[in-house]
Motif scaffolding. Structure first.
Motif, PDB file in Angstrom:
ATOM      1  N   CYS A 132     -24.906   0.787 -80.021  1.00 45.16           N
ATOM      2  CA  CYS A 132     -25.684   0.521 -79.068  1.00 45.16           C
ATOM      3  C   CYS A 132     -26.758   1.320 -78.642  1.00 45.16           C
ATOM      4  O   CYS A 132     -27.035   2.417 -78.921  1.00 45.16           O
ATOM      5  CB  CYS A 132     -24.631   0.913 -77.956  1.00 45.16           C
ATOM      6  SG  CYS A 132     -25.210   1.012 -76.029  1.00 45.16           S
ATOM      7  N   ARG A 133     -27.899   0.851 -78.288  1.00 46.93           N
ATOM      8  CA  ARG A 133     -29.140   1.407 -78.247  1.00 46.93           C
ATOM      9  C   ARG A 133     -29.531   1.540 -76.786  1.00 46.93           C
ATOM     10  O   ARG A 133     -30.788   2.020 -76.238  1.00 46.93           O
ATOM     11  CB  ARG A 133     -30.300   0.508 -78.735  1.00 46.93           C
ATOM     12  CG  ARG A 133     -30.283   0.225 -80.248  1.00 46.93           C
ATOM     13  CD  ARG A 133     -31.212  -0.512 -80.959  1.00 46.93           C
ATOM     14  NE  ARG A 133     -31.075  -0.680 -82.214  1.00 46.93           N
ATOM     15  CZ  ARG A 133     -31.416   0.279 -83.292  1.00 46.93           C
ATOM     16  NH1 ARG A 133     -31.701   1.362 -82.947  1.00 46.93           N
ATOM     17  NH2 ARG A 133     -30.979   0.230 -84.595  1.00 46.93           N
ATOM     18  N   CYS A 134     -28.852   1.284 -75.865  1.00 51.34           N
ATOM     19  CA  CYS A 134     -28.930   1.551 -74.329  1.00 51.34           C
ATOM     20  C   CYS A 134     -28.846   2.864 -74.063  1.00 51.34           C
ATOM     21  O   CYS A 134     -27.993   3.687 -74.147  1.00 51.34           O
ATOM     22  CB  CYS A 134     -28.062   0.789 -73.477  1.00 51.34           C
ATOM     23  SG  CYS A 134     -27.988  -0.828 -73.870  1.00 51.34           S
TER      24      CYS A 134
ATOM     25  N   CYS B 161     -26.898  -4.395 -73.912  1.00 55.68           N
ATOM     26  CA  CYS B 161     -26.793  -4.990 -75.149  1.00 55.68           C
ATOM     27  C   CYS B 161     -25.266  -5.303 -75.541  1.00 55.68           C
ATOM     28  O   CYS B 161     -25.322  -6.238 -76.521  1.00 55.68           O
ATOM     29  CB  CYS B 161     -27.450  -4.099 -76.345  1.00 55.68           C
ATOM     30  SG  CYS B 161     -26.098  -2.818 -76.869  1.00 55.68           S
ATOM     31  N   GLY B 162     -24.330  -4.955 -75.048  1.00 52.79           N
ATOM     32  CA  GLY B 162     -23.177  -5.460 -75.121  1.00 52.79           C
ATOM     33  C   GLY B 162     -22.260  -4.656 -76.049  1.00 52.79           C
ATOM     34  O   GLY B 162     -21.201  -4.902 -76.483  1.00 52.79           O
ATOM     35  N   ASN B 163     -22.973  -3.851 -76.902  1.00 54.29           N
ATOM     36  CA  ASN B 163     -22.109  -2.965 -77.976  1.00 54.29           C
ATOM     37  C   ASN B 163     -21.497  -1.687 -77.759  1.00 54.29           C
ATOM     38  O   ASN B 163     -20.739  -1.000 -78.453  1.00 54.29           O
ATOM     39  CB  ASN B 163     -23.348  -2.879 -79.316  1.00 54.29           C
ATOM     40  CG  ASN B 163     -23.692  -4.282 -79.750  1.00 54.29           C
ATOM     41  OD1 ASN B 163     -22.913  -5.149 -79.492  1.00 54.29           O
ATOM     42  ND2 ASN B 163     -24.736  -3.985 -80.417  1.00 54.29           N
ATOM     43  N   ALA B 164     -21.919  -1.123 -76.373  1.00 53.49           N
ATOM     44  CA  ALA B 164     -21.499   0.179 -76.122  1.00 53.49           C
ATOM     45  C   ALA B 164     -19.714   0.192 -76.362  1.00 53.49           C
ATOM     46  O   ALA B 164     -18.934  -0.707 -75.761  1.00 53.49           O
ATOM     47  CB  ALA B 164     -21.570   0.778 -74.600  1.00 53.49           C
TER      48      ALA B 164
ATOM     49  N   CYS C 298     -22.719  -2.813 -71.185  1.00 49.48           N
ATOM     50  CA  CYS C 298     -23.824  -2.162 -71.222  1.00 49.48           C
ATOM     51  C   CYS C 298     -24.937  -3.508 -71.402  1.00 49.48           C
ATOM     52  O   CYS C 298     -24.364  -4.631 -72.068  1.00 49.48           O
ATOM     53  CB  CYS C 298     -24.270  -1.206 -72.109  1.00 49.48           C
ATOM     54  SG  CYS C 298     -24.124  -1.777 -73.974  1.00 49.48           S
TER      55      CYS C 298
HETATM   56 ZN   LIG Z   1     -26.035  -1.149 -75.112  1.00 49.20          ZN
END
Ligand SMILES: [Zn+2]
Length: 287
Positions: A136-138, A126-129, A124
């Motif tokens: 992840c805040r996406c 932000c890269g955290n998914a 995603c």
């Molecule tokens: Zn994300």
């Protein structure tokens, strides 16, 4: 890290390929050593690089881009969804044909473009998914749109698609302590060299040296048929529309490479299934 290790496991270039690589560097105005460099090139252009720097072109003399400088080696696009769509699209045809022709008003030039393409993408923006300990805040829409930039015809030309989890600190420690098995670059390079030699011996009568060079027609020849019944899984995937005809051909090439790595005479159902797994895993929804 894996992409950067890839040139290290590839065999030395033959003299013709090495001369071609040196000539391309020289055309681009890059330094060329006094001795012929036999190691495969590695190019990792940033996503902010211009289309000319990546694909080739220029206003005066047409110059080769990173795609051509990576010929016989590796072209690595990190954070691939960040690259302009036009650049990603313009990679497709050259990857298929192994050459790129650049047209300018008064001249056109054709350069080699037979690089091994490696794309890396975060799950995603932000890269955290998907990471266990990070948030992840996406939105789902943002995630889909991000990965959709890589979907379709470009991914159809990517043979191995892997989802790699973020390495936790525990995994890194276990690797450092040798608990988690890993092979050194030199060990893998030996295995690749042997596999390449097996393929070269088998394919010499057909006038090509690597499994990657095999056409769909060549793969239908009796001497290149997989073991009887081995293609059932991939035949079904083709019938269901899960893979394209191009994908079918590419799966067979990968299966031959898997068989060569194991030193087996021809691909078995396991090799074909493994090659299919690498292809459809992320293409079907990124999971
Ligand atoms: Zn994300």
């Amino acid at each position: 890290m894996l992409a950067e290790r890839l040139p290290g496991i590839l065999p030395d270039l033959d003299v013709d390929s090495a001369i071609e690589a040196a000539a391309l560097r020289s055309l681009r105005g890059l330094p060329v050593g006094a001795e012929l460099d036999l190691r495969p090139p590695f190019q990792a252009p940033h996503h902010t690089a211009s289309a000319v720097a990546l694909i080739g072109g220029g206003s005066g003399m047409v110059q080769p881009g990173a795609l051509s400088l990576a010929s016989h080696g590796v072209l690595f696009l990190d954070e691939a969804p960040e690259f302009p769509r036009t650049v990603l699209d313009s990679l497709r045809q050259p990857l298929e044909s192994g050459r790129i022709t650049i047209h300018r008003a008064r001249m056109s030039a054709t350069f080699p473009a037979s690089a091994q393409l490696v794309l890396a993408a975060n799950p995603c923006p932000c890269g955290n998914a998907g990471a266990a300990d990070l948030e992840c805040r996406c939105t789902p829409m943002q995630q889909r749109r991000y990965l959709a930039r890589l979907n379709g015809p470009l991914l159809d030309r990517v043979d191995l698609q892997l989802r790699v989890e973020k390495a936790g600190i525990a995994t890194v420690r276990m690797q450092a302590d040798g608990v988690v098995g890993s092979r050194s670059t030199a060990e893998v390079a030996d295995a690749v060299r042997l596999a390449r030699a097996r393929a070269a011996a088998r394919l010499a009568p057909l006038g090509c040296g690597r499994n990657a060079d095999l056409s769909g027609g060549a793969l239908r020849r009796p001497e290149l048929r997989p073991a009887p019944g081995a293609t059932e899984s991939v035949d079904r995937a083709l019938a269901r529309g899960q893979i394209s005809m191009r994908g079918y051909t590419r799966i067979q090439r990968v299966a031959w490479s898997l068989a060569d790595l194991e030193g087996v005479a021809r691909p078995t159902a396991d090799h074909i299934a493994e090659a299919l797994y690498y292809r459809v895993r992320t293409a079907a929804g990124g999971q």
